[in-house]
Enzyme design. Structure first.
Site, PDB file in Angstrom:
ATOM      1  CE  LYS A   1      -1.949  -1.598   3.697  1.00 11.04           C
ATOM      2  NZ  LYS A   1      -2.813  -1.932   4.850  1.00 11.04           N
TER       3      LYS A   1
ATOM      4  CB  THR B   1      -7.001   8.212   6.526  1.00 11.30           C
ATOM      5  OG1 THR B   1      -6.287   8.876   7.586  1.00 11.30           O
ATOM      6  CG2 THR B   1      -7.136   9.163   5.337  1.00 11.30           C
TER       7      THR B   1
ATOM      8  N   GLY C   1      -8.675   3.404   9.857  1.00 11.39           N
ATOM      9  CA  GLY C   1      -9.265   2.130   9.486  1.00 11.39           C
ATOM     10  C   GLY C   1      -9.131   1.753   8.031  1.00 11.39           C
ATOM     11  CB  THR C   2      -7.433   3.281   5.087  1.00  9.31           C
ATOM     12  OG1 THR C   2      -6.220   3.534   5.810  1.00  9.31           O
ATOM     13  CG2 THR C   2      -8.221   4.567   4.982  1.00  9.31           C
ATOM     14  N   GLY C   3      -6.579   0.492   6.354  1.00 10.86           N
ATOM     15  CA  GLY C   3      -5.908  -0.792   6.146  1.00 10.86           C
ATOM     16  C   GLY C   3      -6.813  -1.963   6.468  1.00 10.86           C
ATOM     17  CB  CYS C   4      -9.146  -2.598   9.293  1.00 10.51           C
ATOM     18  SG  CYS C   4      -8.017  -2.285  10.657  1.00 10.51           S
TER      19      CYS C   4
END
Length: 259
Positions: A169, A201, A203-206
């Site tokens: 990412k 932004t 929680g974007t990875g989860c």
């Protein structure tokens, strides 16, 4: 679908973000809780890990009765938890999307340094897709990504630990686009999305990892699942909530509100 992750009391990341994403993308979400955090838009004020036997019992309870079409992992704070979850995944006939969570969006550590080797040698080898951000790439491999041109080298370093696909990412890179690289070592898929200049932004990875898992659960290929997940997350950032006085969450229900 099953998420194996920690709880975010603020509702923006972790189990809460995973279940919202799964629902928004038309799948049934189930959960194995690994830790409880006291967390809000300003950061993580505390974290308490659940016992390994509690994690194992939750997993077996769900998988042995209901079954599962895809698994997503998030916060696994200790080597013991990492190794237990890796063993459970190895015995489950479903693709696993591993988000190797190292730190929160606010910079709070969520993985013990002693667990890094277990992530490398036990968890990544059972992953269908690994989805590290640039900080997690550096933490796991030592590779520092300074520009888009460094992403293939970072992906190769992650793939060396055994996942079938790596999604690196690149959202933390400078530039007009948010660029991610998905590769299995031979095929490369560059995922590009608009960069939205807001603070929503958390929680974007989860959310991205859960969205990929949702696609796999519905039978999509890894490249198609990742492309759909990228589009969903980009829209969720654009529609993010201005909650709290720090970093707000993305809007997991943005498509529902748009319709």
């Amino acid at each position: 679908m099953l998420t194996v992750a920690g709880s975010d009391s603020g509702g923006g990341a972790g189990i809460q973000a995973d279940l919202k994403t799964m629902l928004a993308l038309g799948t049934h979400g189930m959960s194995v809780l690994t830790a409880v955090t006291a967390q809000n838009s300003l950061g993580v004020q505390g974290a308490w890990e659940l016992p390994v036997e509690a994690v194992r019992a939750q997993y077996r309870s769900v998988v042995d009765d209901i079954g599962v079409h895809a698994v997503k992992t998030g916060m696994l704070s200790s080597a013991e938890l990492v190794e237990e979850v890796a063993a459970l995944l190895a015995g489950t006939d479903a693709p696993a999307v591993v988000d190797p969570v190292g730190v929160s969006k606010h910079g709070d550590p969520l993985l013990a340094a002693s667990a890094l080797d277990s992530v490398r040698t036990r968890l990544l080898p059972v992953a269908a897709v690994a989805t590290p951000n640039l900080d997690e790439v550096a933490q796991l491999t030592g590779v520092q990504v300074e520009s888009e041109a460094d992403l293939p080298r970072a992906a190769a370093a992650v793939l060396a630990y055994g996942p079938r696909w790596a999604l690196i990412k690149g959202g933390h890179l400078a530039g007009g686009e948010a660029v991610d690289l998905l590769t299995d070592g031979s095929d490369e898929h560059w995922l590009r999305g608009d960069r939205h200049d807001n603070r929503h932004t958390h929680g974007t990875g989860c959310t991205l990892a859960s969205a990929i898992a949702a696609g796999l659960a519905k039978g999509l290929s890894v490249p198609d699942a990742a492309a759909e997940a990228k589009e969903y997350v980009t829209g969720a950032i654009a529609a993010g909530f201005a909650l709290g006085s720090g970093i707000g969450p993305v809007d997991h229900g943005w498509r529902l509100r748009r319709g």
